[in-house]
Design an enzyme around this catalytic site. Structure first.
Site, PDB file in Angstrom:
ATOM      1  N   CYS C  10      68.952 -85.597  65.876  1.00 25.49           N
ATOM      2  CA  CYS C  10      68.579 -85.437  64.486  1.00 25.49           C
ATOM      3  C   CYS C  10      67.363 -86.288  64.165  1.00 25.49           C
ATOM      4  O   CYS C  10      67.022 -87.214  64.901  1.00 25.49           O
ATOM      5  CB  CYS C  10      69.733 -85.861  63.584  1.00 25.49           C
ATOM      6  SG  CYS C  10      71.208 -84.853  63.807  1.00 25.49           S
ATOM      7  N   GLY C  40      65.530 -81.577  65.717  1.00 26.77           N
ATOM      8  CA  GLY C  40      66.649 -80.774  65.225  1.00 26.77           C
ATOM      9  C   GLY C  40      66.165 -79.523  64.553  1.00 26.77           C
ATOM     10  O   GLY C  40      65.340 -79.601  63.644  1.00 26.77           O
ATOM     11  N   ASN C 114      71.141 -90.218  61.872  1.00 24.21           N
ATOM     12  CA  ASN C 114      70.812 -89.824  63.242  1.00 24.21           C
ATOM     13  C   ASN C 114      71.628 -90.707  64.174  1.00 24.21           C
ATOM     14  O   ASN C 114      71.560 -91.932  64.091  1.00 24.21           O
ATOM     15  CB  ASN C 114      69.307 -90.013  63.501  1.00 24.21           C
ATOM     16  CG  ASN C 114      68.922 -89.864  64.968  1.00 24.21           C
ATOM     17  OD1 ASN C 114      68.001 -90.501  65.442  1.00 24.21           O
ATOM     18  ND2 ASN C 114      69.644 -89.025  65.710  1.00 24.21           N
ATOM     19  N   GLY C 115      72.411 -90.062  65.041  1.00 28.32           N
ATOM     20  CA  GLY C 115      73.240 -90.825  65.977  1.00 28.32           C
ATOM     21  C   GLY C 115      74.635 -90.249  66.051  1.00 28.32           C
ATOM     22  O   GLY C 115      74.882 -89.132  65.578  1.00 28.32           O
ATOM     23  N   TYR C 260      62.595 -87.568  77.065  1.00 26.51           N
ATOM     24  CA  TYR C 260      62.594 -86.196  76.574  1.00 26.51           C
ATOM     25  C   TYR C 260      62.537 -86.045  75.061  1.00 26.51           C
ATOM     26  O   TYR C 260      61.868 -85.176  74.540  1.00 26.51           O
ATOM     27  CB  TYR C 260      63.840 -85.473  77.110  1.00 26.51           C
ATOM     28  CG  TYR C 260      64.020 -84.092  76.564  1.00 26.51           C
ATOM     29  CD1 TYR C 260      63.188 -83.054  76.985  1.00 26.51           C
ATOM     30  CD2 TYR C 260      64.997 -83.816  75.621  1.00 26.51           C
ATOM     31  CE1 TYR C 260      63.334 -81.776  76.485  1.00 26.51           C
ATOM     32  CE2 TYR C 260      65.154 -82.532  75.119  1.00 26.51           C
ATOM     33  CZ  TYR C 260      64.319 -81.524  75.554  1.00 26.51           C
ATOM     34  OH  TYR C 260      64.458 -80.258  75.065  1.00 26.51           O
ATOM     35  N   SER C 301      58.270 -79.939  78.798  1.00 21.74           N
ATOM     36  CA  SER C 301      58.714 -81.334  78.864  1.00 21.74           C
ATOM     37  C   SER C 301      58.161 -82.111  80.055  1.00 21.74           C
ATOM     38  O   SER C 301      58.169 -83.332  80.051  1.00 21.74           O
ATOM     39  CB  SER C 301      60.233 -81.384  78.861  1.00 21.74           C
ATOM     40  OG  SER C 301      60.738 -80.631  79.947  1.00 21.74           O
ATOM     41  N   ASP C 364      60.914 -83.501  83.537  1.00 24.86           N
ATOM     42  CA  ASP C 364      61.413 -84.780  83.019  1.00 24.86           C
ATOM     43  C   ASP C 364      62.828 -85.083  83.490  1.00 24.86           C
ATOM     44  O   ASP C 364      63.216 -86.240  83.611  1.00 24.86           O
ATOM     45  CB  ASP C 364      61.372 -84.774  81.488  1.00 24.86           C
ATOM     46  CG  ASP C 364      62.431 -83.885  80.900  1.00 24.86           C
ATOM     47  OD1 ASP C 364      62.358 -82.666  81.134  1.00 24.86           O
ATOM     48  OD2 ASP C 364      63.369 -84.389  80.256  1.00 24.86           O
ATOM     49  N   CYS C 454      73.189 -92.690  80.438  1.00 26.20           N
ATOM     50  CA  CYS C 454      73.276 -91.392  81.117  1.00 26.20           C
ATOM     51  C   CYS C 454      72.958 -91.518  82.594  1.00 26.20           C
ATOM     52  O   CYS C 454      73.317 -90.649  83.392  1.00 26.20           O
ATOM     53  CB  CYS C 454      72.405 -90.340  80.428  1.00 26.20           C
ATOM     54  SG  CYS C 454      70.745 -90.873  80.056  1.00 26.20           S
TER      55      CYS C 454
END
Lengths: 487, 487, 487, 487
Positions: C10, C40, C114-115, C260, C301, C364, C454
């Protein structure tokens, strides 16, 4: 050129399954038009042949807006033609969208047209004298009226087409559909492209090879200038009014297809669009060299040429500008204050990439030059030390009457300013155009002649009678050579 | 009839300000079309004359759906014509919506048409033989092609119209608009209505007087059968091809306008629609008396006649059925189960009003009879002891080719059943129709003849060649008299 | 990565004019959201403060679809907050769109988030136990309920925020608006970005610097992890619950923003996104060298990293793939046959550019790898002799619970295949990932710590209780070195 | 009253299949809401129970606009509730549309509400004090917050409802749905109607009996004032907080339901709406006799009463006004000139019917009187010799706070003018209202008490604290008797 200062043209597509088994001709046409979307974003339409009866659906907007699953599923049949439009002639209403479908003496007939006729006014007047009525101002309706009239004298549609070709002047690549065939027509000068492909048992006609490849088909060949290609259940046949062995030599394919209009992955009359742009960039580097730290391309149209320039000059290629990929047609009207932000909304400069550097920016062309001015100013604010503009086409000096929406000479910067005045107007540290010879020699492998009217004013296809005497002969004033320019 | 088993026709409207000062002709046309909405709900359109140039906007749907404030405000001008359509001919697409606007030898021409031609096929074929093309299947496009062709031979639009009138057959009330005039045309039989009015310095043409009165205008007169009325800045002038003193006597105004089509507050050729229906109800009461407790009308089309029946018979008038006023065109598709509820959704019976009573229900006509059957069953379930059906028009035996969307004889109940079979099918305790003489004598004050084709098969305007020999002559089998019918 | 396999997050924006004179806060927010559109595309919303009363407009779709001139002009006021959403939590309905506007004890309050919180479930359950009701499943509604409850105990909104921050866990960058202020909040780990800028007398809060610059504003600084920034007519003030001098060191800005998510022209916590990608490309060239003829980037990307790779390796940068710029969300559902064409519709290979060449393609990241497989196959069909894949981020091994829509471990290719198996699956001639150290060292100038979850599964912000024990520890099996791989 | 001067209220509907086999509860709710459309045209919504999970779809507009086949088919389940709204409370946005669906401690809960609370402000303030947040200004959200809070103290939803009923004041007929039941609630005064029916194995709750009958169901009974009815797979059960044997006597059903709101084919608390209106017409004829030639009804609301008047007086009933059935909400904004035509667009007078006659026009009520004035003037222009106005309800003197959108006393003609002043303002030759006793005695068979607040200011359900002291006690000045009035 940066932004759409020259508008795209139209795109045409047709497909017929010789075995008559597949019924998804509309769906394939949809996909083909999607690949031709860059040639026109104002309306999209598909005419389908459902067991010998033709139906047509068309609407304003992009292909994905004009059609949805339901409409595509309703259009069932084994042959179809389609069209995407940027309106170079006629009004803007949905009634001008193509294909145009009529009923006449010979039954039903659908037509999709890319190009622009120069004697449409006279043709329409003559038809009106004989009682014809016109519901639109489009060339297509006029051609359909001619074809219908000609069918009184001849039984074969192809002969009616040849009779029409004897009467009309200008640029036209046509795809027609009748009860049992689709027909491709390219004007004798071959100004606009048209090619033939195949997908299994189906034959395809399309403005560009990318449309054929995007649906998984294979390219067969380009339609020849002056050729009429008929596709029926029996396969493909071809005819010429007069088989001139020099036809290809005399032909005049629009050079601007290579500069800006066509998609880079298309091949037209033997020449790769990508390669032509890349080579133009290389030639430009030789003709208009420049000492700098980085080469960037004006997004998106100058990218390929800028890579060629970078390769040839040995100056590293880099990224200097970002284009907001959500820019579309529905942006709100800016107030005065925000109008100044318009370029800022569309582009942003990558400071880290260009800060302190001397840049060469390559674009495909300059038409008015206003957006170029804003972008150069943006690059300088972002820290670029110098911005040297290099243009991969010669100065645009003449309006096009063959389907490219060039502005009038009053609005073309190269008609009204010297090289140095343009340079100053756009705020570049230097400015250089490729020569016409340099550009044409970059189009490798071309099997036909070129129309360079927008650069040289040759007008091989004539001009509308209303324009005769109104086109100024212009000698571009490159004044002092670029190298001499004192700043 | 209950529900729309016969579809409505089209409505036309035109207005021109002789002083050229007002620029709201489109807005007044919008209001006029709104009053004519009952004549067609499928599409609406307005053509405007803006300083000598004609523009047209049309869209599917009701008048209030096809136009909004923005579109109405954009259509500025001192003359306009408009159209609401129920499509009796041609396809359903927006391309068939009217007015139709063309450019031809004589400039621009817009046309709005109410009616249906019987020789359109031959006319189109002849025009196609001479090279004409047609983008729609509509009579309007064919008439425009004829007019354009005729203008080759004559300079006056009115003469071109007379030439066209010599060639076409059937029913037509037209409103045309050119650069400097609007023209009203009524076919020589006067099958469809057309009248003239005035609002300040503006003259008005309209299908019905209600449209003129709804914008505050005053009625001047009906257009005569075969008359061509021209309205320009100079005022109103009128012409006839041949001034036949017996024209009005020979004319054949559609009787169904009085039965069902027109709005009750309109007056056509001297006769009040309201009065015709009320008198038909009275006549029906005399011709088909019945002993009962209450008279009700089938909503909405039988209401006026039922009041006349009640008045004449002395039986109290009452309310027995309620119609859901939100029934529209966008109702969801019912499943099988809910299809049976369809009538329940549209109508409901007022138990308290009808419980234990013997009812006479009056409707304007019976076409297929299916909805009537459902409603009678609904009335009985709600407690009605008896339901006696009385119809304020004779049995419909013949299809109309003049603009009313009657089904084919195969679907007309009176073509395929005896009186008693129909009575049994609809579940009524008795059934009686007015006589044709009874109905025509109820149309008081009429200044012209009547077309009673749907009842008597006279076809004064001829029939399409494709139908010749396919229309059965029918003698309605009223079998035993109603009174005799054993149940 | 090629295509949107990881979804964007977002974006939030807020602006307040300290002098209260300008009334175009909504328009500026519109422009700011337009620059954040990449974060978004599912819905967009703006809440405006009109003389102390808050109004909110939001709708599904892109910013240019959710708002038009009329809506923007209706939203008049000197302060506004806005939001673009890719829904990582909650349903898809319009009721989940943000900003969310409530009325509570303290008046009106609007919030844009956002989150993603990791203990939202527990928080909501606790609130529900005390009687709260929830109309959506969104974190935002839960935070608003917490703030409202906290305001019972404290008068200052900032204190209510600190109380909330003590209770919630996970990632959140918030912009709130009350009757007289806008407030920016960044979670103590600073997982999601948030920055402060100024335009004349207005202060701005935004997810990325590009939004501030796109409206002509200047960047002031990033909001600190754990900071609460209040903007009122009096200017900007800042508070921390506990001022930890090591806060920045302990912080954990999402590394994927650089890989990204963020726009290349943004700068986050001191580091340029463009530079991070370019440097990652250079590092990748050193870590995973390869002998080839040309370097290309996976559109869009992988473009920046591929330029860095080309620069560092000395191998020329080129263009190999074309992306259809009209690809959007409304494409018709392909049939099975056409599903195979999906990649063909989106991308096309430039034969002239890549024919006969050994290519290095830089992307990416790889998530599932299916699109990569299709593209490599497309490149080979177009004549590429070899395709060597280089990835500018390490293998993705862990799901994100902080706002990036990573698939579950079952779907992540690197969780379930060895390096060589992935290489074979995608059809590459070789495959190499950058090391985590290589990537983090490429983020130059960063003033805070990084969240690399990640890639390393550290989960500095905890994880939802429902996920505890369900995340596998993975050691990526790079098996034999790339060079060894026998093909 | 003529035209919608008083706005309609809301309508609620619920259905649950005890055998859980049918999955078309949403479709039946759609049909039920369609029958209740007259109670609210601003928005429509349906919440469905799909295997224990609740989903909700709602949109602005009519039922047929808010739902189409696709949406209805997607809502599969064996229980559903629905709502049509005319917004008497809360804003106009889609966020205020009902049913409202929440998640709370007890799971999911959906609510549809008809009525208006008088202490909502206090209730909301109290909830806000305890931390509640509100996203709308609607009573429904406040009731849901109360129910959620109450569920902390009790396990049974029904008990939570009784706790809520102890706290709220005003008018409310509710339909709720949880995971396994639907619940109907009627306020202790029974101000708004609510009834119970059955269709096969399904039980139905609805505002009016017409909704049950329109889907083919049978009426079981009315819900009692203060009753809570629960429908589950086990069938129907009923509870009261306190079973007061005099509850029905103390109850106060809105008299205006009989005057204007409800559909004539509905029966409320034992009394037929049709019969009440018919009898009121008869009573009016006795109380306010008049010598005239014809009785007409003001369309559509005065029709039934006018028939009763005609029957009782022996004066023939006739049709005098035609209402354009295409009048809707989307009519273009009239200019000043056309504003004067507004009534002309909606109504037209039937000259042939009324010319030269002395008319009695019966309407259900007069609120402001402006439209009545226009219509009487229209009747006179059309030739009516006299127009005597008779009103089938007493003068409206007090604003309603229980769900009927009466204007403030400043705008009510009867609050500010004498009988003769009103007569003169509307241009009638005489004016007479029914007495309150006359009206209430016309409601035959009623099993409960009546709320006559709009006529007598009794306010049995209290009034909002903000209104206390602002309602003037009015004695209607009928001045001289009607008969005396000199004209």
């Amino acid at each position: 050129m940066i932004q759409k200062e020259l508008h795209d043209e139209c795109g045409v597509f047709g497909i017929l399954d010789t075995e008559g088994r597949r019924d998804d001709a509309a769906r394939l046409t949809y996909l083909g038009l999607f690949a031709l979307q860059h040639r026109g974003q104002d309306s999209a339409g598909i005419a389908i042949n459902t067991n010998g009866t033709l139906f047509c659906h068309k609407d304003n907007g992009l292909v994905v807006e004009a059609f949805n699953d339901m409409t595509i599923n309703m259009l069932r049949g084994s042959a179809a033609i389609g069209h995407v439009r940027y309106p170079t002639q006629g009004g803007l209403g949905i009634e001008c969208a193509q294909p145009m479908l009529i009923k006449y003496r010979g039954g039903q007939l659908a037509l999709a047209h890319n190009g622009s006729l120069t004697n449409a006014f006279e043709m329409r007047a003559r038809l009106e004298e004989n009682g014809a009525i016109f519901q639109t101002g489009s060339d297509s309706e006029a051609m359909l009226a001619l074809l219908a009239r000609n069918r009184i004298l001849t039984e074969r549609m192809e002969d009616a087409i040849f009779m029409m070709m004897a009467e009309i002047q200008g640029a036209y690549s046509l795809v027609l559909m009748t009860r049992n065939k689709i027909i491709g027509v390219r004007d004798p000068l071959g100004i606009r492209p048209l090619c033939l492909g195949r997908l299994g048992s189906s034959y395809i006609l399309a403005s560009e090879t990318c449309a054929i490849e995007s649906i998984g088909g294979e390219i067969i060949r380009d339609i020849d200038p002056g050729e009429v290609v008929t596709i029926t259940a029996a396969g493909v046949s071809s005819e010429f009014l007069t088989r001139d062995p020099d036809a290809r030599k005399k032909s005049a394919l629009c050079l601007f297809e290579f500069v800006y209009i066509a998609r880079p992955d298309s091949t037209i009359d033997g020449a790769s669009v990508y390669e032509a742009r890349y080579e133009a960039g290389r030639t430009l580097a030789r003709e208009q060299p420049c000492d700098a730290d980085m080469v960037i391309g004006a997004p998106d149209s100058g990218i390929v040429a800028s890579m060629g320039y970078a390769f040839e000059s040995g100056i590293p290629y880099g990224s200097g500008l970002l284009k907001n990929r959500y820019v579309g047609r529905t942006f709100i009207q800016p107030t005065q204050m925000q109008r100044e932000l318009a370029v800022t909304m569309k582009f942003s400069a990558l400071k880290k990439s260009i800060g302190g550097k001397r840049l060469i920016m390559v674009d495909d062309s300059i038409v008015r030059g206003t957006t170029t001015r804003h972008i150069i100013s943006m690059l300088k604010e972002a820290g670029a030390k110098e911005v040297h503009m290099r243009i991969a086409s010669p100065p645009v000096l003449y309006s096009c009457f063959y389907g490219v929406d060039t502005p009038s000479q009053d609005e073309l910067s190269a008609c009204n300013m010297t090289l140095d005045e343009i340079r100053e107007m756009i705020g570049a540290d230097s400015l250089g155009y490729i020569s016409l010879e340099g550009l044409t020699s970059s189009v490798k492998g071309l099997s036909c002649g070129l129309c360079c009217t927008c650069f040289d004013g040759a007008y091989p296809g004539g001009m509308p009678s209303s324009m005769v005497g109104k086109i100024r002969r212009i000698e571009f004033n490159s004044g002092r050579s670029v190298a001499d320019s004192t700043r």
